[in-house]
Design a protein around this motif. Structure first.
Motif, PDB file in Angstrom:
ATOM      1  N   ASN A   1      58.452  96.100  44.550  1.00  0.00           N
ATOM      2  CA  ASN A   1      59.225  96.996  43.688  1.00  0.00           C
ATOM      3  C   ASN A   1      59.536  98.263  44.492  1.00  0.00           C
ATOM      4  O   ASN A   1      58.614  98.964  44.947  1.00  0.00           O
ATOM      5  CB  ASN A   1      58.403  97.322  42.439  1.00  0.00           C
ATOM      6  CG  ASN A   1      59.160  98.230  41.474  1.00  0.00           C
ATOM      7  OD1 ASN A   1      59.825  99.174  41.888  1.00  0.00           O
ATOM      8  ND2 ASN A   1      59.022  97.955  40.195  1.00  0.00           N
TER       9      ASN A   1
ATOM     10  N   ASN B   1      61.223 100.989  43.474  1.00  0.00           N
ATOM     11  CA  ASN B   1      61.513 102.209  42.690  1.00  0.00           C
ATOM     12  C   ASN B   1      61.074 103.477  43.419  1.00  0.00           C
ATOM     13  O   ASN B   1      61.776 104.492  43.423  1.00  0.00           O
ATOM     14  CB  ASN B   1      60.745 102.183  41.355  1.00  0.00           C
ATOM     15  CG  ASN B   1      61.296 101.198  40.353  1.00  0.00           C
ATOM     16  OD1 ASN B   1      62.321 100.584  40.585  1.00  0.00           O
ATOM     17  ND2 ASN B   1      60.605 101.044  39.241  1.00  0.00           N
ATOM     18  N   LYS B   2      59.873 103.431  43.988  1.00  0.00           N
ATOM     19  CA  LYS B   2      59.297 104.651  44.562  1.00  0.00           C
ATOM     20  C   LYS B   2      60.024 105.081  45.840  1.00  0.00           C
ATOM     21  O   LYS B   2      59.963 106.254  46.223  1.00  0.00           O
ATOM     22  CB  LYS B   2      57.793 104.473  44.819  1.00  0.00           C
ATOM     23  CG  LYS B   2      56.981 104.431  43.530  1.00  0.00           C
ATOM     24  CD  LYS B   2      56.890 105.787  42.859  1.00  0.00           C
ATOM     25  CE  LYS B   2      56.813 105.813  41.347  1.00  0.00           C
ATOM     26  NZ  LYS B   2      55.933 104.914  40.660  1.00  0.00           N
TER      27      LYS B   2
ATOM     28  N   HIS C   1      63.592  98.599  38.784  1.00  0.00           N
ATOM     29  CA  HIS C   1      63.489  98.840  37.341  1.00  0.00           C
ATOM     30  C   HIS C   1      64.320 100.089  37.039  1.00  0.00           C
ATOM     31  O   HIS C   1      63.769 101.187  36.901  1.00  0.00           O
ATOM     32  CB  HIS C   1      62.017  99.054  36.973  1.00  0.00           C
ATOM     33  CG  HIS C   1      61.758  99.112  35.502  1.00  0.00           C
ATOM     34  ND1 HIS C   1      60.667  98.530  34.916  1.00  0.00           N
ATOM     35  CD2 HIS C   1      62.439  99.681  34.496  1.00  0.00           C
ATOM     36  CE1 HIS C   1      60.686  98.745  33.617  1.00  0.00           C
ATOM     37  NE2 HIS C   1      61.769  99.461  33.338  1.00  0.00           N
TER      38      HIS C   1
ATOM     39  N   ARG D   1      65.988 102.917  35.169  1.00  0.00           N
ATOM     40  CA  ARG D   1      65.732 103.514  33.851  1.00  0.00           C
ATOM     41  C   ARG D   1      66.950 104.324  33.425  1.00  0.00           C
ATOM     42  O   ARG D   1      67.755 104.709  34.270  1.00  0.00           O
ATOM     43  CB  ARG D   1      64.457 104.362  33.919  1.00  0.00           C
ATOM     44  CG  ARG D   1      63.230 103.462  34.128  1.00  0.00           C
ATOM     45  CD  ARG D   1      61.923 104.212  34.178  1.00  0.00           C
ATOM     46  NE  ARG D   1      60.814 103.272  34.402  1.00  0.00           N
ATOM     47  CZ  ARG D   1      60.119 102.682  33.439  1.00  0.00           C
ATOM     48  NH1 ARG D   1      60.401 102.915  32.172  1.00  0.00           N
ATOM     49  NH2 ARG D   1      59.141 101.848  33.741  1.00  0.00           N
TER      50      ARG D   1
ATOM     51  N   HIS E   1      64.827 107.089  39.335  1.00  0.00           N
ATOM     52  CA  HIS E   1      64.556 106.525  40.674  1.00  0.00           C
ATOM     53  C   HIS E   1      65.715 105.592  41.052  1.00  0.00           C
ATOM     54  O   HIS E   1      66.699 106.051  41.637  1.00  0.00           O
ATOM     55  CB  HIS E   1      63.157 105.922  40.810  1.00  0.00           C
ATOM     56  CG  HIS E   1      62.633 105.137  39.646  1.00  0.00           C
ATOM     57  ND1 HIS E   1      63.296 104.057  39.140  1.00  0.00           N
ATOM     58  CD2 HIS E   1      61.492 105.273  38.912  1.00  0.00           C
ATOM     59  CE1 HIS E   1      62.584 103.565  38.146  1.00  0.00           C
ATOM     60  NE2 HIS E   1      61.493 104.291  37.959  1.00  0.00           N
TER      61      HIS E   1
ATOM     62  N   GLU F   1      64.327  94.643  36.344  1.00  0.00           N
ATOM     63  CA  GLU F   1      63.519  94.836  35.143  1.00  0.00           C
ATOM     64  C   GLU F   1      64.110  95.951  34.296  1.00  0.00           C
ATOM     65  O   GLU F   1      64.670  96.914  34.828  1.00  0.00           O
ATOM     66  CB  GLU F   1      62.094  95.243  35.532  1.00  0.00           C
ATOM     67  CG  GLU F   1      61.399  94.238  36.414  1.00  0.00           C
ATOM     68  CD  GLU F   1      59.909  94.509  36.550  1.00  0.00           C
ATOM     69  OE1 GLU F   1      59.181  93.553  36.792  1.00  0.00           O
ATOM     70  OE2 GLU F   1      59.497  95.677  36.410  1.00  0.00           O
TER      71      GLU F   1
ATOM     72  N   VAL G   1      61.750  94.421  29.462  1.00  0.00           N
ATOM     73  CA  VAL G   1      60.595  95.297  29.231  1.00  0.00           C
ATOM     74  C   VAL G   1      60.947  96.238  28.069  1.00  0.00           C
ATOM     75  O   VAL G   1      61.996  96.880  28.117  1.00  0.00           O
ATOM     76  CB  VAL G   1      60.275  96.132  30.500  1.00  0.00           C
ATOM     77  CG1 VAL G   1      58.995  96.937  30.307  1.00  0.00           C
ATOM     78  CG2 VAL G   1      60.174  95.255  31.744  1.00  0.00           C
TER      79      VAL G   1
ATOM     80  N   THR H   1      56.188 105.497  32.559  1.00  0.00           N
ATOM     81  CA  THR H   1      56.252 104.171  33.161  1.00  0.00           C
ATOM     82  C   THR H   1      56.067 103.158  32.027  1.00  0.00           C
ATOM     83  O   THR H   1      55.824 103.552  30.889  1.00  0.00           O
ATOM     84  CB  THR H   1      55.184 104.012  34.267  1.00  0.00           C
ATOM     85  OG1 THR H   1      55.369 102.740  34.904  1.00  0.00           O
ATOM     86  CG2 THR H   1      53.763 104.105  33.722  1.00  0.00           C
ATOM     87  N   SER H   2      56.184 101.881  32.325  1.00  0.00           N
ATOM     88  CA  SER H   2      56.031 100.871  31.269  1.00  0.00           C
ATOM     89  C   SER H   2      54.608 100.945  30.716  1.00  0.00           C
ATOM     90  O   SER H   2      53.647 101.056  31.474  1.00  0.00           O
ATOM     91  CB  SER H   2      56.282  99.484  31.848  1.00  0.00           C
ATOM     92  OG  SER H   2      57.529  99.492  32.499  1.00  0.00           O
TER      93      SER H   2
ATOM     94  N   PHE I   1      58.107  90.819  29.517  1.00  0.00           N
ATOM     95  CA  PHE I   1      56.881  91.579  29.795  1.00  0.00           C
ATOM     96  C   PHE I   1      55.999  91.543  28.547  1.00  0.00           C
ATOM     97  O   PHE I   1      56.443  91.957  27.464  1.00  0.00           O
ATOM     98  CB  PHE I   1      57.317  93.003  30.116  1.00  0.00           C
ATOM     99  CG  PHE I   1      56.323  93.875  30.805  1.00  0.00           C
ATOM    100  CD1 PHE I   1      55.794  93.523  32.035  1.00  0.00           C
ATOM    101  CD2 PHE I   1      55.958  95.089  30.241  1.00  0.00           C
ATOM    102  CE1 PHE I   1      54.912  94.358  32.689  1.00  0.00           C
ATOM    103  CE2 PHE I   1      55.076  95.934  30.896  1.00  0.00           C
ATOM    104  CZ  PHE I   1      54.556  95.565  32.110  1.00  0.00           C
TER     105      PHE I   1
ATOM    106  N   HIS J   1      51.984  95.425  37.324  1.00  0.00           N
ATOM    107  CA  HIS J   1      51.704  96.808  36.922  1.00  0.00           C
ATOM    108  C   HIS J   1      50.311  97.220  37.399  1.00  0.00           C
ATOM    109  O   HIS J   1      49.308  96.641  37.003  1.00  0.00           O
ATOM    110  CB  HIS J   1      51.812  97.052  35.407  1.00  0.00           C
ATOM    111  CG  HIS J   1      52.073  98.508  35.115  1.00  0.00           C
ATOM    112  ND1 HIS J   1      53.349  99.045  35.014  1.00  0.00           N
ATOM    113  CD2 HIS J   1      51.225  99.550  34.988  1.00  0.00           C
ATOM    114  CE1 HIS J   1      53.264 100.337  34.803  1.00  0.00           C
ATOM    115  NE2 HIS J   1      51.989 100.675  34.796  1.00  0.00           N
TER     116      HIS J   1
HETATM  117  C1  LIG Z   1      57.434  96.579  34.168  1.00  0.00           C
HETATM  118  C2  LIG Z   1      56.537  97.279  35.061  1.00  0.00           C
HETATM  119  O1  LIG Z   1      55.342  97.305  34.893  1.00  0.00           O
HETATM  120  C3  LIG Z   1      57.103  97.993  36.232  1.00  0.00           C
HETATM  121  O2  LIG Z   1      58.446  97.888  36.329  1.00  0.00           O
HETATM  122  C4  LIG Z   1      56.727  99.408  36.209  1.00  0.00           C
HETATM  123  O3  LIG Z   1      56.980  99.883  34.953  1.00  0.00           O
HETATM  124  C5  LIG Z   1      57.424 100.179  37.270  1.00  0.00           C
HETATM  125  O4  LIG Z   1      58.286 101.105  36.725  1.00  0.00           O
HETATM  126  P1  LIG Z   1      58.236 102.598  37.261  1.00  0.00           P
HETATM  127  O5  LIG Z   1      58.369 102.552  38.720  1.00  0.00           O
HETATM  128  O6  LIG Z   1      59.398 103.282  36.586  1.00  0.00           O
HETATM  129  O7  LIG Z   1      56.914 103.168  36.836  1.00  0.00           O
END
Ligand SMILES: CC(=O)[C@@H](O)[C@H](O)COP(=O)(O)O
Ligand SMILES: NCC(=O)COP(=O)(O)O
Length: 237
Positions: free
Chosen positions: A7, A9-10, A43, A45, A50, A70, A92, A100-101, A131, A190
């Motif tokens: 993932n 995102n970060k 993911h 948002r 991000h 996601e 999700v 976060t989720s 999810f 997660h």
């Molecule tokens: C669904 C799930 O658990 C991940 O997608 C998590 O929520 C990461 O999302 P963030 O990076 O926005 O925290």
């Protein structure tokens, strides 16, 4: 075999901190794949804090492994997913202002909504995953809405792991067996990290994929991205 989907995102969070293009999210995804990642997860948002919607279109052009998007299936999210057509969409139920989720679907209460969305996505050839908390009733509900897979929300497992891992994994094992019984594929994600991943992998039957972001990117600060991805892959052998 359990696939590792990274993932990113970060990576986008870091880029957005300065408003420029460093680090470049597309290059990071290519590098994750080059270093062994078997999938890329994003993911987006609603506030695009991000991953931005445009990133998702850009990533679609270059991801050569499995692209997993996601998010909460709002009209905007569904438009994005239908245009991009990733290999997998993970639905999700998160609130727009959630940090976060923080919970899985109530697959019984949202049965009609999920059934419709899943049918639309599957018709486009997009694999669906939803999810869910490790609750056998939610797995039964997932079977009824027609999803290809579920993603078990592993926050509770991760937070209980160091105290009592047998106890922490128990509801996940029951949920995994239920998913197997109904022929639903199993993903998890997660707060998975280098401490808790191997036991999850070794204990849950039929675990097809884990998506990992936060801890993996944190580890990469110390070990480098290539070494870190290799370390995570090693936990999945
Ligand atoms: C669904 C799930 O658990 C991940 O997608 C998590 O929520 C990461 O999302 P963030 O990076 O926005 O925290
Ligand atoms: N689906 C979980 C995910 O993509 C990453 O979650 P996390 O490792 O950032 O907690």
């Amino acid at each position: 075999m359990t696939k590792l989907s990274v993932n990113i995102n970060k990576i986008a969070t870091l880029r957005n901190a300065r408003g420029g293009d460093r680090p470049n999210v597309v290059q990071a995804a290519k590098d994750c794949e080059r270093f062994g990642a078997e999938g890329i997860t994003v993911h987006p948002r609603p506030d695009e804090r991000h991953i931005r919607y445009q990133d998702v279109y850009d990533l679609k052009e270059i991801v050569t492994t499995e692209f997993n998007i996601e998010g909460n299936p709002t009209p905007e999210f569904l438009k994005l997913v239908k245009e991009v057509r990733p290999e997998q969409a993970t639905l999700v139920p998160d609130a727009p202002d959630a940090i976060t989720s923080n919970a899985g679907w109530d697959t019984i209460r949202h049965k009609d909504f999920l059934t419709d969305v899943i049918a639309e996505l599957k018709e486009l050839g997009i694999r669906t995953s939803i999810f869910v908390d490790p609750d056998e009733r939610m797995i039964e509900g997932a079977a009824l809405v027609g999803t290809d897979r579920v993603e078990l929300y592993t926050e509770a497992y991760a937070s209980g792991y160091h105290q009592n891992r047998e106890q922490a994994i128990a509801p996940y094992l029951a949920a995994a067996k239920k998913a197997q019984k109904y022929g639903i594929g199993l993903n998890a994600g997660h707060d998975l990290d280098l401490d808790n991943l191997k036991y999850l992998h070794d204990t849950l039957p039929g675990l097809l994929e884990v998506s990992i972001g936060h801890a993996l990117i944190c580890d990469a600060l110390y070990f480098g991205l290539e070494n870190t991805i290799q370390l995570y892959l090693r936990q999945l052998k």
